[in-house]
Scaffold this active site. Structure first.
Site, PDB file in Angstrom:
ATOM      1  N   ASP A 146      44.495  37.344  41.374  1.00 21.53           N
ATOM      2  CA  ASP A 146      45.788  38.458  41.335  1.00 21.53           C
ATOM      3  C   ASP A 146      46.002  37.398  40.133  1.00 21.53           C
ATOM      4  O   ASP A 146      46.093  35.991  40.086  1.00 21.53           O
ATOM      5  CB  ASP A 146      47.022  37.913  42.322  1.00 21.53           C
ATOM      6  CG  ASP A 146      46.707  38.407  43.142  1.00 21.53           C
ATOM      7  OD1 ASP A 146      45.318  40.186  42.910  1.00 21.53           O
ATOM      8  OD2 ASP A 146      47.482  39.826  44.239  1.00 21.53           O
ATOM      9  N   ASN A 151      50.356  50.507  37.257  1.00 21.93           N
ATOM     10  CA  ASN A 151      49.977  50.446  38.793  1.00 21.93           C
ATOM     11  C   ASN A 151      51.009  52.170  39.116  1.00 21.93           C
ATOM     12  O   ASN A 151      51.813  52.186  38.819  1.00 21.93           O
ATOM     13  CB  ASN A 151      50.763  49.423  39.527  1.00 21.93           C
ATOM     14  CG  ASN A 151      50.177  48.481  39.106  1.00 21.93           C
ATOM     15  OD1 ASN A 151      49.680  47.525  38.331  1.00 21.93           O
ATOM     16  ND2 ASN A 151      49.938  47.353  40.400  1.00 21.93           N
ATOM     17  N   SER A 193      42.056  51.507  33.688  1.00 20.24           N
ATOM     18  CA  SER A 193      42.840  50.974  34.481  1.00 20.24           C
ATOM     19  C   SER A 193      42.598  49.533  33.182  1.00 20.24           C
ATOM     20  O   SER A 193      42.337  48.400  32.577  1.00 20.24           O
ATOM     21  CB  SER A 193      42.086  50.034  35.556  1.00 20.24           C
ATOM     22  OG  SER A 193      42.656  48.837  36.127  1.00 20.24           O
ATOM     23  N   TYR A 236      34.562  46.163  40.648  1.00 18.73           N
ATOM     24  CA  TYR A 236      35.547  47.011  40.287  1.00 18.73           C
ATOM     25  C   TYR A 236      35.402  47.256  38.643  1.00 18.73           C
ATOM     26  O   TYR A 236      35.344  47.777  38.295  1.00 18.73           O
ATOM     27  CB  TYR A 236      36.729  47.661  40.991  1.00 18.73           C
ATOM     28  CG  TYR A 236      37.480  48.792  40.253  1.00 18.73           C
ATOM     29  CD1 TYR A 236      37.078  50.036  40.387  1.00 18.73           C
ATOM     30  CD2 TYR A 236      38.416  48.694  39.578  1.00 18.73           C
ATOM     31  CE1 TYR A 236      38.052  50.787  40.100  1.00 18.73           C
ATOM     32  CE2 TYR A 236      39.335  48.662  39.382  1.00 18.73           C
ATOM     33  CZ  TYR A 236      39.753  49.766  39.506  1.00 18.73           C
ATOM     34  OH  TYR A 236      40.069  51.233  38.591  1.00 18.73           O
ATOM     35  N   LYS A 285      34.511  49.568  34.971  1.00 13.85           N
ATOM     36  CA  LYS A 285      35.553  50.532  33.818  1.00 13.85           C
ATOM     37  C   LYS A 285      35.780  49.465  32.844  1.00 13.85           C
ATOM     38  O   LYS A 285      35.809  50.087  31.271  1.00 13.85           O
ATOM     39  CB  LYS A 285      37.369  49.920  34.291  1.00 13.85           C
ATOM     40  CG  LYS A 285      37.358  50.792  35.486  1.00 13.85           C
ATOM     41  CD  LYS A 285      37.198  51.833  35.483  1.00 13.85           C
ATOM     42  CE  LYS A 285      37.828  53.156  37.250  1.00 13.85           C
ATOM     43  NZ  LYS A 285      37.559  54.102  37.114  1.00 13.85           N
TER      44      LYS A 285
HETATM   45  P1  NAD Z   1      41.252  58.343  44.642  1.00  9.28           P
HETATM   46  O1  NAD Z   1      40.015  57.972  45.348  1.00  9.28           O
HETATM   47  O2  NAD Z   1      42.395  59.046  45.157  1.00  9.28           O
HETATM   48  O3  NAD Z   1      40.362  59.474  44.204  1.00  9.28           O
HETATM   49  C1  NAD Z   1      39.139  59.610  44.177  1.00  9.28           C
HETATM   50  C2  NAD Z   1      38.636  60.945  43.645  1.00  9.28           C
HETATM   51  O4  NAD Z   1      37.494  60.692  43.918  1.00  9.28           O
HETATM   52  C3  NAD Z   1      38.186  61.244  45.349  1.00  9.28           C
HETATM   53  O5  NAD Z   1      39.044  62.382  45.986  1.00  9.28           O
HETATM   54  C4  NAD Z   1      36.582  60.600  45.924  1.00  9.28           C
HETATM   55  O6  NAD Z   1      37.026  62.067  46.560  1.00  9.28           O
HETATM   56  C5  NAD Z   1      36.684  61.411  44.237  1.00  9.28           C
HETATM   57  N1  NAD Z   1      34.997  60.792  44.460  1.00  9.28           N
HETATM   58  C6  NAD Z   1      34.655  59.462  44.449  1.00  9.28           C
HETATM   59  N2  NAD Z   1      33.277  59.724  43.818  1.00  9.28           N
HETATM   60  C7  NAD Z   1      33.019  61.017  43.834  1.00  9.28           C
HETATM   61  C8  NAD Z   1      31.831  61.291  42.933  1.00  9.28           C
HETATM   62  N3  NAD Z   1      29.980  59.944  43.173  1.00  9.28           N
HETATM   63  N4  NAD Z   1      31.456  62.335  43.325  1.00  9.28           N
HETATM   64  C9  NAD Z   1      32.542  62.924  43.416  1.00  9.28           C
HETATM   65  N5  NAD Z   1      33.303  63.050  43.613  1.00  9.28           N
HETATM   66  C10 NAD Z   1      33.845  61.804  43.558  1.00  9.28           C
HETATM   67  O7  NAD Z   1      41.598  57.546  44.138  1.00  9.28           O
HETATM   68  P2  NAD Z   1      43.127  57.616  42.425  1.00  9.28           P
HETATM   69  O8  NAD Z   1      43.566  56.552  42.540  1.00  9.28           O
HETATM   70  O9  NAD Z   1      43.287  58.914  42.160  1.00  9.28           O
HETATM   71  O10 NAD Z   1      42.022  56.661  40.949  1.00  9.28           O
HETATM   72  C11 NAD Z   1      41.840  58.187  40.468  1.00  9.28           C
HETATM   73  C12 NAD Z   1      40.594  57.278  39.155  1.00  9.28           C
HETATM   74  O11 NAD Z   1      42.235  56.471  38.414  1.00  9.28           O
HETATM   75  C13 NAD Z   1      39.365  56.454  39.517  1.00  9.28           C
HETATM   76  O12 NAD Z   1      38.683  56.247  38.561  1.00  9.28           O
HETATM   77  C14 NAD Z   1      40.093  55.084  39.908  1.00  9.28           C
HETATM   78  O13 NAD Z   1      39.758  54.123  38.945  1.00  9.28           O
HETATM   79  C15 NAD Z   1      41.158  55.190  38.666  1.00  9.28           C
HETATM   80  N6  NAD Z   1      42.491  54.289  38.743  1.00  9.28           N
HETATM   81  C16 NAD Z   1      43.150  54.230  39.535  1.00  9.28           C
HETATM   82  C17 NAD Z   1      44.354  53.468  39.969  1.00  9.28           C
HETATM   83  C18 NAD Z   1      45.030  53.366  41.145  1.00  9.28           C
HETATM   84  O14 NAD Z   1      45.487  52.520  41.402  1.00  9.28           O
HETATM   85  N7  NAD Z   1      45.627  54.545  42.091  1.00  9.28           N
HETATM   86  C19 NAD Z   1      44.483  52.880  38.973  1.00  9.28           C
HETATM   87  C20 NAD Z   1      43.966  52.704  37.989  1.00  9.28           C
HETATM   88  C21 NAD Z   1      42.958  53.117  38.177  1.00  9.28           C
HETATM   89  C1  UD1 Z   2      45.133  46.205  41.846  1.00 11.30           C
HETATM   90  C2  UD1 Z   2      44.043  45.259  41.167  1.00 11.30           C
HETATM   91  C3  UD1 Z   2      43.281  45.900  40.451  1.00 11.30           C
HETATM   92  C4  UD1 Z   2      43.488  47.592  40.549  1.00 11.30           C
HETATM   93  C5  UD1 Z   2      45.172  48.100  40.345  1.00 11.30           C
HETATM   94  C6  UD1 Z   2      45.473  49.432  41.152  1.00 11.30           C
HETATM   95  C7  UD1 Z   2      43.005  43.485  42.468  1.00 11.30           C
HETATM   96  C8  UD1 Z   2      42.930  41.932  42.381  1.00 11.30           C
HETATM   97  N1  UD1 Z   2      43.506  43.854  41.993  1.00 11.30           N
HETATM   98  O1  UD1 Z   2      45.945  45.966  40.900  1.00 11.30           O
HETATM   99  O2  UD1 Z   2      41.986  45.859  39.606  1.00 11.30           O
HETATM  100  O3  UD1 Z   2      43.622  47.806  39.374  1.00 11.30           O
HETATM  101  O4  UD1 Z   2      45.516  47.266  42.058  1.00 11.30           O
HETATM  102  O5  UD1 Z   2      45.011  49.422  41.605  1.00 11.30           O
HETATM  103  O6  UD1 Z   2      43.138  44.296  43.987  1.00 11.30           O
HETATM  104  N2  UD1 Z   2      51.242  42.288  47.397  1.00 11.30           N
HETATM  105  C9  UD1 Z   2      51.188  41.733  48.414  1.00 11.30           C
HETATM  106  N3  UD1 Z   2      50.821  41.906  49.181  1.00 11.30           N
HETATM  107  C10 UD1 Z   2      50.526  43.052  49.349  1.00 11.30           C
HETATM  108  C11 UD1 Z   2      49.365  43.914  48.876  1.00 11.30           C
HETATM  109  C12 UD1 Z   2      49.958  43.032  47.426  1.00 11.30           C
HETATM  110  O7  UD1 Z   2      52.260  40.987  47.946  1.00 11.30           O
HETATM  111  O8  UD1 Z   2      49.937  43.412  51.053  1.00 11.30           O
HETATM  112  C13 UD1 Z   2      51.308  41.838  45.135  1.00 11.30           C
HETATM  113  C14 UD1 Z   2      50.341  41.716  44.618  1.00 11.30           C
HETATM  114  O9  UD1 Z   2      49.809  40.178  45.104  1.00 11.30           O
HETATM  115  C15 UD1 Z   2      50.927  42.420  43.196  1.00 11.30           C
HETATM  116  C16 UD1 Z   2      51.566  43.436  43.829  1.00 11.30           C
HETATM  117  O10 UD1 Z   2      51.297  43.119  45.281  1.00 11.30           O
HETATM  118  O11 UD1 Z   2      51.452  40.853  42.668  1.00 11.30           O
HETATM  119  C17 UD1 Z   2      50.877  44.407  43.302  1.00 11.30           C
HETATM  120  O12 UD1 Z   2      49.148  44.417  44.015  1.00 11.30           O
HETATM  121  P1  UD1 Z   2      48.590  45.519  43.913  1.00 11.30           P
HETATM  122  O13 UD1 Z   2      49.772  46.916  44.837  1.00 11.30           O
HETATM  123  O14 UD1 Z   2      46.855  45.178  45.588  1.00 11.30           O
HETATM  124  O15 UD1 Z   2      48.255  45.692  42.439  1.00 11.30           O
HETATM  125  P2  UD1 Z   2      47.444  44.816  41.020  1.00 11.30           P
HETATM  126  O16 UD1 Z   2      47.163  43.581  42.514  1.00 11.30           O
HETATM  127  O17 UD1 Z   2      48.411  45.327  40.464  1.00 11.30           O
END
Ligand code: NAD
Ligand code: UD1
Length: 335
Positions: A297, A180, A126, A150, A154
Site C-alpha cells: 500500500d 478508485n 489504472s 496485476y 496494466k
Molecule cells: P469486473 O470484474 O467487475 O469486470 C470485468 C468483467 O470482465 C467481468 O464481467 C468479467 O466477467 C469479464 N472478464 C474477465 N476476463 C474476461 C475474459 N477473458 N473474456 C471476457 N470477459 C472477461 O471489474 P471492473 O471493476 O468493472 O473493472 C473493469 C476494468 O477496469 C478491469 O480491466 C480492471 O482491471 C480495470 N480497473 C478497475 C478498477 C477498480 O477498482 N474496479 C481500478 C482500475 C482499473
Molecule cells: C487497490 C489495489 C490497486 C487497484 C485499486 C483499485 C492493492 C494493494 N492495490 O488500491 O492496485 O488499482 O485497488 O481497484 O490492493 N483499506 C483498509 N481496510 C480494508 C481495505 C482497504 O484500511 O479492508 C485501506 C487501504 O489501505 C487504502 C484504502 O483503504 O488506504 C483504499 O484501499 P483499496 O480500496 O483496496 O484501494 P487501493 O489500495 O487504492
C-alpha cells in the site's frame, strides 16, 4: 448495419455503468463477457433502467475465432475494453492466469481489431501504473512502475498499445487511468458485487454497515497523512462511466492519437473519512480497528485532472456523500 460499440467486460462493475451512459448518448452497445466475474442478470437491470437491452455475447476475449466472427457480423466502430482480472492479491498467487487473461487476451483482441480494420480502442488502465507517487496530484507524465503482477499487466498493456499505435497510422487509443472507482447507479439496480471477502475498502465498509461483517480493519494509522490513514481519490462509477463516453467521442472526433489520461476527482479522502461518510449514508455504526499496514500500500494518491478537463471536457462532480449514498442503496438491495 448500424455502428456499434463493442464493450468487453460489459456486464462487470464499470462496464455495466458505461453501457448505460453509452445508451443514453445514443450508441448501440454489444457486450462480450465470459461472466467469470459478473452475472447475465445485469442485462435485465440495464434494460429496466434504460429501456434498451444491450446485445450480449457470452464469450472470452482470448477466443480469436469468436472475435473474428463478431467483427464480421457486426459493424463495430470502436471497442471499449474492460475485460480482465483485477484482484491484486490473486495476481500474486496466480500470475500466469493474470498474464494470460489480461495480456494475451488483449493482444488477441487487438489482432482481431487490426484484421477487421477497427482502430479505435478505449482501455481500462489504472492509477496503479504510477507506483508509489513522487508528486501529488499525479500528472500523466509521472514515471510509471509496477509492484505486483496485476499492475504489471496494466503497464505492459499500455506499452503494447503504444507500440501498436506507433507501428501503424490510424489507431486511436485512450489509456484511461482510473483512480478508485466506488458507488453504484442511483437506481440501486446495478453496483459492485465482489465474490468472497472484498479486497477494496468501500465494498468492505458496505458489508460491515449491512451487518455481514463485524468490523473494518484500517490498514495502518501511521502514514504521513492528516489522520495517519491512507488517502485515495475515490470516484463515483457513474462519473467514471461518463468519462468513457467523453473519451470515445474525443477519439472519434479528433486526429488519431494515443491519449493517456487520468480519471479521478483530484481530491483525496482518508480511510477514516470514508468510514464516517458511509456511517452518515447508512445511519449505521461502522466499527473499526487499527490493523498493520497492508503490504504494497501507498500513503496517498490523487489525480491531476487538468488533462481530462482540457482534452475530454470532462470532470467528475459527484461527491463522497453521493458515492456512499448510492453504494448503500445498492448494498441494501443485495441483502
Ligand atoms: P469486473 O470484474 O467487475 O469486470 C470485468 C468483467 O470482465 C467481468 O464481467 C468479467 O466477467 C469479464 N472478464 C474477465 N476476463 C474476461 C475474459 N477473458 N473474456 C471476457 N470477459 C472477461 O471489474 P471492473 O471493476 O468493472 O473493472 C473493469 C476494468 O477496469 C478491469 O480491466 C480492471 O482491471 C480495470 N480497473 C478497475 C478498477 C477498480 O477498482 N474496479 C481500478 C482500475 C482499473
Ligand atoms: C487497490 C489495489 C490497486 C487497484 C485499486 C483499485 C492493492 C494493494 N492495490 O488500491 O492496485 O488499482 O485497488 O481497484 O490492493 N483499506 C483498509 N481496510 C480494508 C481495505 C482497504 O484500511 O479492508 C485501506 C487501504 O489501505 C487504502 C484504502 O483503504 O488506504 C483504499 O484501499 P483499496 O480500496 O483496496 O484501494 P487501493 O489500495 O487504492
Amino acid at each position: 448495419m448500424t455502428c456499434k460499440i463493442l464493450v468487453t467486460g460489459g456486464t462487470g462493475f464499470i462496464g455495466s455503468h458505461t453501457c448505460l451512459e453509452l445508451i443514453a448518448d445514443g450508441y448501440q452497445v454489444l457486450v462480450l463477457d465470459n461472466l467469470s466475474n459478473s452475472q447475465e442478470s445485469v442485462l435485465d437491470a440495464l434494460e429496466q433502467i434504460s429501456g434498451t437491452r444491450p446485445e450480449f455475447i457470452r464469450g472470452d476475449i482470448r477466443d480469436r475465432i469468436l472475435l473474428d466472427r463478431i467483427f464480421q457480423e457486426h459493424d463495430i466502430a470502436a471497442v471499449i475494453h474492460f475485460a480482465g482480472l483485477k484482484a491484486v492479491g490473486q495476481s500474486v498467487s496466480q500470475p500466469l492466469n493474470y498474464y494470460d487473461n489480461n495480456i494475451a487476451g488483449t493482444v488477441i483482441l487487438m489482432q482481431a481489431m487490426q484484421q477487421a480494420g477497427v482502430r479505435s480502442l478505449v482501455f481500462s488502465s489504472s492509477a496503479t501504473v504510477y507506483g508509489d507517487p513522487q508528486q501529488l496530484p499525479i500528472p500523466e507524465d509521472h514515471p510509471l512502475s509496477a509492484t505486483n503482477p496485476y499492475g504489471h499487466t496494466k503497464l505492459v498493456l499500455e506499452e503494447i498499445m503504444g507500440n501498436v499505435y506507433r507501428s501503424e497510422p490510424g489507431w486511436r487509443i485512450g489509456l484511461l487511468r482510473y483512480f478508485n472507482p466506488v458507488g453504484a447507479h442511483p437506481s440501486g439496480l446495478i453496483g459492485e458485487a465482489p465474490q468472497g471477502v472484498p479486497n477494496n475498502l468501500m465494498p468492505y465498509v458496505a458489508q460491515v454497515a449491512s451487518g455481514q461483517r463485524a468490523q473494518v480493519q484500517v490498514f495502518g494509522q501511521d502514514y504521513d497523512t492528516p489522520d495517519g490513514t491512507g488517502v485515495r481519490d475515490y470516484i463515483h462509477v457513474v462519473d467514471l462511466a461518463q468519462g468513457h463516453v467523453a473519451a470515445l467521442r474525443y477519439l472519434q472526433e479528433n486526429e488519431p492519437e494515443l491519449l493517456a489520461v487520468n480519471l479521478g476527482t483530484g481530491r483525496g479522502y482518508s480511510v477514516l473519512e470514508m468510514i464516517q461518510a458511509f456511517a452518515r449514508s447508512s445511519g449505521r455504526d461502522i466499527p473499526y480497528t487499527i490493523a498493520p499496514r497492508r503490504p504494497g500500500d501507498i500513503a496517498s494518491c490523487w489525480a491531476d485532472t487538468r488533462l481530462a478537463r482540457e482534452k475530454l471536457n470532462w470532470t467528475a462532480d459527484k461527491d463522497i456523500q453521493e458515492m456512499c449514498d448510492d453504494a448503500w442503496r445498492w448494498q441494501s438491495s443485495q441483502s
